[in-house]
Design a protein around this motif. Structure first.
Motif, PDB file in Angstrom:
ATOM      1  N   GLY A 174       5.080  -4.890 -21.054  1.00  0.00           N
ATOM      2  CA  GLY A 174       3.858  -4.925 -20.257  1.00  0.00           C
ATOM      3  C   GLY A 174       3.215  -6.299 -20.270  1.00  0.00           C
ATOM      4  N   ALA A 175       3.194  -6.926 -21.440  1.00  0.00           N
ATOM      5  CA  ALA A 175       2.626  -8.274 -21.563  1.00  0.00           C
ATOM      6  C   ALA A 175       3.435  -9.262 -20.729  1.00  0.00           C
ATOM      7  CB  ALA A 175       2.611  -8.696 -23.030  1.00  0.00           C
ATOM      8  N   ALA A 176       4.763  -9.098 -20.732  1.00  0.00           N
ATOM      9  CA  ALA A 176       5.624  -9.980 -19.944  1.00  0.00           C
ATOM     10  C   ALA A 176       5.387  -9.771 -18.452  1.00  0.00           C
ATOM     11  CB  ALA A 176       7.086  -9.728 -20.292  1.00  0.00           C
ATOM     12  N   ALA A 177       5.206  -8.514 -18.037  1.00  0.00           N
ATOM     13  CA  ALA A 177       4.953  -8.216 -16.628  1.00  0.00           C
ATOM     14  C   ALA A 177       3.650  -8.859 -16.164  1.00  0.00           C
ATOM     15  CB  ALA A 177       4.916  -6.712 -16.412  1.00  0.00           C
ATOM     16  N   GLN A 178       2.615  -8.777 -16.999  1.00  0.00           N
ATOM     17  CA  GLN A 178       1.323  -9.388 -16.652  1.00  0.00           C
ATOM     18  C   GLN A 178       1.464 -10.913 -16.556  1.00  0.00           C
ATOM     19  OE1 GLN A 178      -1.355  -7.798 -15.663  1.00  0.00           O
ATOM     20  NE2 GLN A 178      -0.360  -5.820 -16.019  1.00  0.00           N
ATOM     21  N   LYS A 179       2.285 -11.478 -17.408  1.00  0.00           N
ATOM     22  CA  LYS A 179       2.511 -12.929 -17.388  1.00  0.00           C
ATOM     23  C   LYS A 179       3.208 -13.331 -16.092  1.00  0.00           C
ATOM     24  CE  LYS A 179       4.292 -16.624 -20.358  1.00  0.00           C
ATOM     25  NZ  LYS A 179       4.995 -16.929 -21.630  1.00  0.00           N
ATOM     26  N   ALA A 180       4.191 -12.527 -15.666  1.00  0.00           N
ATOM     27  CA  ALA A 180       4.911 -12.812 -14.423  1.00  0.00           C
ATOM     28  C   ALA A 180       3.991 -12.650 -13.212  1.00  0.00           C
ATOM     29  CB  ALA A 180       6.115 -11.881 -14.294  1.00  0.00           C
TER      30      ALA A 180
ATOM     31  N   GLU B  52      10.094 -14.971 -10.848  1.00  0.00           N
ATOM     32  CA  GLU B  52       8.974 -15.115 -11.800  1.00  0.00           C
ATOM     33  C   GLU B  52       9.331 -14.592 -13.195  1.00  0.00           C
ATOM     34  OE1 GLU B  52       7.322 -14.553  -7.639  1.00  0.00           O
ATOM     35  OE2 GLU B  52       8.832 -13.578  -8.901  1.00  0.00           O
ATOM     36  N   SER B  53      10.368 -13.776 -13.274  1.00  0.00           N
ATOM     37  CA  SER B  53      10.758 -13.219 -14.576  1.00  0.00           C
ATOM     38  C   SER B  53      11.216 -14.312 -15.541  1.00  0.00           C
ATOM     39  CB  SER B  53      11.876 -12.192 -14.397  1.00  0.00           C
ATOM     40  OG  SER B  53      13.060 -12.808 -13.924  1.00  0.00           O
ATOM     41  N   ALA B  54      11.670 -15.441 -14.995  1.00  0.00           N
ATOM     42  CA  ALA B  54      12.125 -16.547 -15.847  1.00  0.00           C
ATOM     43  C   ALA B  54      10.979 -17.151 -16.644  1.00  0.00           C
ATOM     44  CB  ALA B  54      12.790 -17.618 -14.985  1.00  0.00           C
TER      45      ALA B  54
ATOM     46  N   SER C  90       0.840  -1.199   0.000  1.00  0.00           N
ATOM     47  CA  SER C  90       0.000   0.000   0.000  1.00  0.00           C
ATOM     48  C   SER C  90       0.880   1.255   0.000  1.00  0.00           C
ATOM     49  CB  SER C  90      -0.903   0.002   1.235  1.00  0.00           C
ATOM     50  OG  SER C  90      -1.671   1.187   1.287  1.00  0.00           O
ATOM     51  N   GLY C  91       0.523   2.208  -0.850  1.00  0.00           N
ATOM     52  CA  GLY C  91       1.245   3.474  -0.884  1.00  0.00           C
ATOM     53  C   GLY C  91       2.451   3.490  -1.811  1.00  0.00           C
ATOM     54  N   LEU C  92       2.844   2.341  -2.313  1.00  0.00           N
ATOM     55  CA  LEU C  92       3.996   2.278  -3.220  1.00  0.00           C
ATOM     56  C   LEU C  92       3.552   2.642  -4.634  1.00  0.00           C
ATOM     57  CD1 LEU C  92       7.026   1.427  -2.883  1.00  0.00           C
ATOM     58  CD2 LEU C  92       6.382  -0.734  -3.950  1.00  0.00           C
ATOM     59  N   LYS C  93       4.214   3.622  -5.206  1.00  0.00           N
ATOM     60  CA  LYS C  93       3.867   4.054  -6.565  1.00  0.00           C
ATOM     61  C   LYS C  93       4.666   3.226  -7.583  1.00  0.00           C
ATOM     62  CE  LYS C  93       4.869   8.354  -5.632  1.00  0.00           C
ATOM     63  NZ  LYS C  93       5.098   9.819  -5.805  1.00  0.00           N
ATOM     64  N   VAL C  94       3.931   2.376  -8.287  1.00  0.00           N
ATOM     65  CA  VAL C  94       4.562   1.468  -9.258  1.00  0.00           C
ATOM     66  C   VAL C  94       4.073   1.787 -10.671  1.00  0.00           C
ATOM     67  CG1 VAL C  94       4.876  -0.945  -9.938  1.00  0.00           C
ATOM     68  CG2 VAL C  94       4.708  -0.337  -7.508  1.00  0.00           C
ATOM     69  N   VAL C  95       4.973   1.691 -11.614  1.00  0.00           N
ATOM     70  CA  VAL C  95       4.654   1.938 -13.028  1.00  0.00           C
ATOM     71  C   VAL C  95       4.892   0.659 -13.832  1.00  0.00           C
ATOM     72  CG1 VAL C  95       5.330   3.206 -15.106  1.00  0.00           C
ATOM     73  CG2 VAL C  95       5.201   4.394 -12.919  1.00  0.00           C
ATOM     74  N   LEU C  96       3.986   0.381 -14.756  1.00  0.00           N
ATOM     75  CA  LEU C  96       4.136  -0.753 -15.672  1.00  0.00           C
ATOM     76  C   LEU C  96       4.051  -0.273 -17.110  1.00  0.00           C
ATOM     77  CD1 LEU C  96       1.736  -3.422 -14.055  1.00  0.00           C
ATOM     78  CD2 LEU C  96       4.223  -3.276 -13.786  1.00  0.00           C
ATOM     79  N   CYS C  97       4.574  -1.073 -18.017  1.00  0.00           N
ATOM     80  CA  CYS C  97       4.346  -0.807 -19.444  1.00  0.00           C
ATOM     81  C   CYS C  97       2.915  -1.217 -19.767  1.00  0.00           C
ATOM     82  CB  CYS C  97       5.303  -1.625 -20.303  1.00  0.00           C
ATOM     83  SG  CYS C  97       7.036  -1.211 -20.089  1.00  0.00           S
ATOM     84  N   ASP C  98       2.340  -0.576 -20.763  1.00  0.00           N
ATOM     85  CA  ASP C  98       1.001  -0.955 -21.197  1.00  0.00           C
ATOM     86  C   ASP C  98       0.982  -2.419 -21.632  1.00  0.00           C
ATOM     87  OD1 ASP C  98      -1.722   0.466 -22.033  1.00  0.00           O
ATOM     88  OD2 ASP C  98      -1.224  -1.043 -23.556  1.00  0.00           O
ATOM     89  N   GLU C  99      -0.134  -3.072 -21.417  1.00  0.00           N
ATOM     90  CA  GLU C  99      -0.232  -4.510 -21.730  1.00  0.00           C
ATOM     91  C   GLU C  99      -0.051  -4.819 -23.211  1.00  0.00           C
ATOM     92  OE1 GLU C  99      -3.667  -6.411 -20.023  1.00  0.00           O
ATOM     93  OE2 GLU C  99      -3.609  -5.124 -18.253  1.00  0.00           O
ATOM     94  N   THR C 100      -0.268  -3.834 -24.063  1.00  0.00           N
ATOM     95  CA  THR C 100      -0.096  -4.051 -25.500  1.00  0.00           C
ATOM     96  C   THR C 100       1.375  -4.038 -25.903  1.00  0.00           C
ATOM     97  OG1 THR C 100      -0.317  -1.685 -25.980  1.00  0.00           O
ATOM     98  CG2 THR C 100      -2.325  -3.011 -26.011  1.00  0.00           C
ATOM     99  N   VAL C 101       2.235  -3.541 -25.012  1.00  0.00           N
ATOM    100  CA  VAL C 101       3.672  -3.465 -25.268  1.00  0.00           C
ATOM    101  C   VAL C 101       4.329  -4.738 -24.720  1.00  0.00           C
ATOM    102  CG1 VAL C 101       5.764  -2.116 -24.825  1.00  0.00           C
ATOM    103  CG2 VAL C 101       3.562  -0.962 -25.075  1.00  0.00           C
ATOM    104  N   PRO C 102       5.343  -5.293 -25.400  1.00  0.00           N
ATOM    105  CA  PRO C 102       5.963  -6.536 -24.939  1.00  0.00           C
ATOM    106  C   PRO C 102       6.380  -6.548 -23.471  1.00  0.00           C
ATOM    107  CG  PRO C 102       6.702  -6.066 -27.146  1.00  0.00           C
ATOM    108  CD  PRO C 102       5.867  -4.885 -26.724  1.00  0.00           C
TER     109      PRO C 102
END
Length: 276
Positions: free
Chosen positions: A171-177, A230-232, A157-169
């Protein structure tokens, strides 16, 4: 002593024959010399005609910016008279531009899925080849003040995190992880390419971002990197292809050859990319 006219005539005939033979040998020697010099001249002409020139326009995933810029400098050094220009960005946007008719010679994407947007239409490109792979990493503020040590920590809670959009590779990889970990994460923003996500952390507008290992390495001391297992399960293959109707096709082929060469692979692995 007086020689007879007949004997004198015979000696002149022999002398004439010898001179003719010498002339013939001299002509043959000259002809052989000319013949041996002609292939060298032809070879030189062929080498000259094979000289590359023109501008190679490369559409490449944002994460390739640093390594491809180095490769371009090396390519231009090896082939005087050539120039390499780039359009770096999210692979999905680049693919859309190419299919819309944007003039380009080479496309290097951060995933096979985005490459397929272009290659599904066989009139757009030749068969792509995977030249490197890339793995995700968490980028945090210098010194990692929020003590992020895992993907799960990004859900604090309170941590500001940024991700790539899911349409971008990335971002898609982050969602998979995240899915592999059974985690749900609501970022403060979705960025259109990996450099955009990383910049948010560099500018201290975010506490952390999920980017590629190569981007963390390129950022130097502007961010800290945190690996997570999980990145593997979400490693991206990077394919490259020569586009059909490329304005500078021959030079473009040579650039792709450099990317795939031992020299090119050395530059890419030093940047943090994995071998295919």
């Amino acid at each position: 002593m007086t020689r007879s006219p007949r004997r004198t005539r015979r000696m002149l005939q022999v002398t004439g024959a010898g001179a003719a033979a010498l002339l013939t040998l001299s002509a043959c020697s000259s002809s052989d010399s000319d013949a041996s010099s002609k292939p060298a001249s032809a070879s030189s002409s062929s080498s000259s005609s094979a000289k590359l020139s023109g501008t190679v326009t490369v559409f490449a995933a944002a994460s390739l910016k640093e390594s491809f810029t180095k490769l371009a400098a090396e390519f231009e050094k090896q082939h005087p008279g050539t120039k390499v220009t780039f359009n770096f960005g999210g692979s999905d946007s680049l693919a859309a531009n190419i299919t819309a008719g944007a003039p380009a010679d080479v496309f290097a994407a951060a995933s096979t899925k985005t490459m397929a947007i272009v290659t599904d239409k066989k009139s757009n490109a030749t068969t792509p080849v995977t030249f490197v792979r890339n793995q995700l990493e968490i980028a945090t503020l210098p010194g990692n003040p929020d003590k992020v040590s895992s993907l799960k920590d990004l859900t604090k809670s309170g941590l500001k995190v940024v991700l790539c959009d899911e349409t971008v590779p990335c971002g898609a990889a982050a969602q998979k992880a995240l899915a592999a970990s059974g985690l749900k994460l609501t970022p403060v923003s979705y960025e259109q390419d990996v450099k955009g996500a990383l910049t948010k952390v560099e500018l201290k507008e975010a506490d952390a971002a999920v980017v590629y290992k190569t981007d963390v390495k390129a950022a130097g001391d502007k961010v800290d990197g945190v690996e997570f297992p999980e990145s593997a399960k979400a490693v991206n293959d990077y394919p490259i292809t020569l586009l059909k109707n490329a304005p500078s096709a021959e030079a473009a082929k040579a650039f792709i050859a450099l990317v795939r060469s031992a020299e090119g692979q050395k530059i890419l692995t030093e940047a943090g990319f994995l071998k295919p």
